[in-house]
Design an enzyme around this catalytic site. Structure first.
Site, PDB file in Angstrom:
ATOM      1  CG  HIS A 173       9.893   8.142  16.730  1.00  0.00           C
ATOM      2  ND1 HIS A 173      11.223   9.017  16.984  1.00  0.00           N
ATOM      3  CD2 HIS A 173      10.506   7.035  16.227  1.00  0.00           C
ATOM      4  CE1 HIS A 173      12.439   8.373  16.644  1.00  0.00           C
ATOM      5  NE2 HIS A 173      11.852   7.095  16.089  1.00  0.00           N
ATOM      6  CB  CYS A 212      -0.786  -0.252   1.202  1.00  0.00           C
ATOM      7  SG  CYS A 212      -0.090   0.022   2.739  1.00  0.00           S
TER       8      CYS A 212
END
Length: 619
Positions: free
Chosen positions: A541, A26
């Site tokens: 993150h 994808c």
């Protein structure tokens, strides 16, 4: 190969190519279906340079790469010898009708642009001649006619190439088979019965130019033959002996089998049609108008041509082919309806030239590029075609000469004694076909959101009142809000992993932004992946390059697989220790599957507390 090493490492760590059932990709990830997921080295993959993370979802083993995933995918496919996504789709179990449509549309897809262009040039040439701006004996006309007719005349060669790709045959072998069907000598003996080593060959009266099904069948047979020859012929001579035997067997077989079958079926169609017409012109018109496009696809329509020619010569007029003339307007009207309704720019760009060429009777771009692959529009065009054919049959419209197609067919239906009801019947049928096809298709057509990435493309045109729902993410970190563009890492700053926002933390705590599951907790604890209960995939993150700290300064409060609530403490980190080690603590919060949503709306606050609204995901 740019990503050869990465591709090899990925294949090795998903358990080797023998552990892969299928592979697709994808926007950001490789999607494997593995025979045994326990054989995959998930932790190794997660920590591999070039791999963001690994997600197991919906029976797929997803290796998240980033925006350059198509290049990595190409190298993985090449090195592993895997089937591509389209090839995998071919292996799915399809009904005979769906399989036929899949093959035909797949074969035509690569030539659609040229098909539209040549059809428009043919139409332009017809307009110039009809308006007396050009004589059909002039050299300019001949050049334009050559450009407009080149693809249609040599169709078997073009389709030989694309069908060979579809059936995994050597593409030049496919072109050679197509070229043999339109070889001048073969074209010159159309309609004759010959023999090959004593076996009769019946050539269709029209030859094989502009035909579709014969070449596709021939290439399918050739692909099977080639596989057999590749197995039994020694490698040292495969390069020339495999195509040698493939051509030697398949081309004569095509002439001996397809020619007689096509001729027999065409003659049968002619006999059946005349019987129906003698019984009722109205019924015959409905029959021909409804099935004309199907007959043309299979090359069966040529069985009516001799009957029409004989009627013109003996009777001075032909009513048999008349019900088929307005079918192109039914097809064109259907495409106009799609063009007016669709919000997809790519689909609309295909519709425009198809409509233009359709007015001039060239409907191949519309059929093979738009309506047939979508099935329902093609069926509707056949139904509307039946209506137009019924109208023409009812008026007993008769053709008095061999003329043009589309709008330029009208003069052929003017009686020598003047305009009569037959001419008006043709005119009415053309208008009805165009209007009925357009209106009906406009009413029933709906864009398929799975095609062409419609959700993203259309989001700007969707009013807020039409938004179904939204999911709210609270801030996992307290601090200063920053746009992603300010993050000193282009993977985040360029949005390669998805849309989101960044925070410069003022407190060393991370809480869950949603109710969900911890799908990823890096061993170094610097990044957390969460999948919300509503399906949003979120990456938090902490800092840049903090993976190099190997977990120092991070204290997890959860484990991978844990179910968490919005606001629940996930992790603590030492801001000062991380900064003293020389690393930034800027923390991106990314919706990694943001392409699945209509929009991702970030807060406009400059400072934010934990648990305050940070992002809205529009579903």
């Amino acid at each position: 190969m740019k990503y050869e090493k990465l591709a090899k490492d990925i294949i090795a760590n998903v358990g080797g190519k023998e552990n892969v059932n299928s592979l697709t990709h994808c926007i950001t990830r490789l999607r494997f279906k593995l025979k045994d997921e326990s054989k995959a080295n998930t932790e190794v993959l997660k920590n591999m340079d070039g791999v963001v993370t690994v997600v197991k979802s919906g029976g797929q083993y997803q290796v998240v790469i980033g925006n350059h995933v198509p290049d990595v995918y190409a190298d993985v496919v090449s090195i592993g010898g895997f089937s591509t996504a389209s090839e995998n789709a071919e292996k799915e179990k399809l009904s005979p009708l769906n399989a036929f449509i899949d093959i035909v549309s797949g074969v035509f897809q690569p030539v659609l642009g040229v098909l539209c262009a040549t059809g428009m040039i043919k139409g332009l040439n017809a307009v110039l001649v009809a308006t007396k701006l050009l004589e059909d004996t002039s050299s300019t006309y001949m050049v334009l006619n050559a450009i407009g007719d080149c693809l249609f005349y040599f169709f078997p060669i073009f389709l030989g190439f694309t069908a060979a790709k579809k059936f995994k045959l050597n593409q030049f072998t496919g072109m050679a088979i197509g070229a043999s069907l339109v070889y001048p000598t073969i074209t010159g003996i159309a309609g004759q019965t010959l023999d090959f080593i004593g076996i009769p060959m019946v050539m269709p009266a029209s030859g094989y130019s502009s035909t579709v099904i014969p070449i596709i069948l021939a290439i399918y047979i050739a692909s099977k033959a080639e596989k057999i020859f590749k197995k039994i012929i020694p490698d040292v001579v495969k390069a020339f002996l495999v195509p040698f035997f493939t051509l030697l067997i398949v081309v004569p077989l095509t002439f001996m089998a397809i020619g007689p079958v096509a001729t027999w079926a065409s003659n049968l169609l002619g006999d059946v049609t005349m019987s129906i017409y003698n019984f009722s012109p109205l019924v015959a018109g409905i029959f021909l108008g409804g099935f004309w496009q199907v007959f043309v696809m299979f090359g069966l329509h040529w069985g009516l041509v001799p009957i029409a020619m004989n009627n013109l010569a003996i009777l001075g007029g032909d009513p048999v082919l008349a019900p088929t003339v307005a079918v192109c307007f039914a097809q064109t009207g259907v495409v106009m309806g799609i063009m007016m309704k669709t919000k997809n720019k790519k689909l609309r760009s295909l519709c425009i030239p198809s409509v233009i060429s359709g007015f001039f009777g060239v409907t191949e771009p519309a059929i093979y590029g738009i309506t047939l692959p979508k099935k329902k529009p093609f069926i509707l065009s056949c139904i509307v075609g039946a209506v137009t054919g019924g109208i023409i049959g009812f008026f007993r419209t008769t053709g008095y000469m061999v003329g043009g197609l589309g709008i330029f067919a009208l003069p052929s239906y003017i009686s020598p004694s003047g305009i009569d009801k037959g001419f008006y019947g043709m005119l009415i049928a053309m208008v009805v076909g165009l209007v009925l096809g357009c209106i009906t298709m406009f009413v029933i057509y709906k864009d398929d959101e799975k095609e062409y990435g419609l959700k993203n493309e259309n989001k700007d045109s969707i009013k807020s009142t039409e938004l179904i729902s939204k999911e709210v993410l609270v801030s996992p970190v307290k601090g200063e809000v920053l746009p992603l563009e300010m993050v000193k890492d282009e993977v985040f700053s360029k949005g390669l992993l998805g849309k989101g926002i960044a925070i410069e933390p003022s407190e060393g705590k991370v809480v869950s932004p949603v109710d969900g599951v911890i799908t990823t907790l890096f061993p170094t604890y610097h990044a957390i992946g969460i999948t919300s209960d509503n399906g949003a995939e979120i990456l938090i993150h902490i800092g840049m390059d903090t993976v190099q700290l190997n977990g120092k300064g991070f204290t997890p409060k959860i484990a991978q697989g844990d179910k968490v609530k919005a606001g629940q403490l996930l992790l603590e980190f030492n801001i000062n220790a991380i900064k003293e080690a020389g690393f930034s603590v800027t923390t991106p919060v990314i919706i990694t599957n943001s392409d699945n949503y209509l929009d991702v709306i970030e807060t406009d606050k400059k400072e934010i507390e934990c648990k305050e609204e940070l992002i809205k995901v529009m579903i």
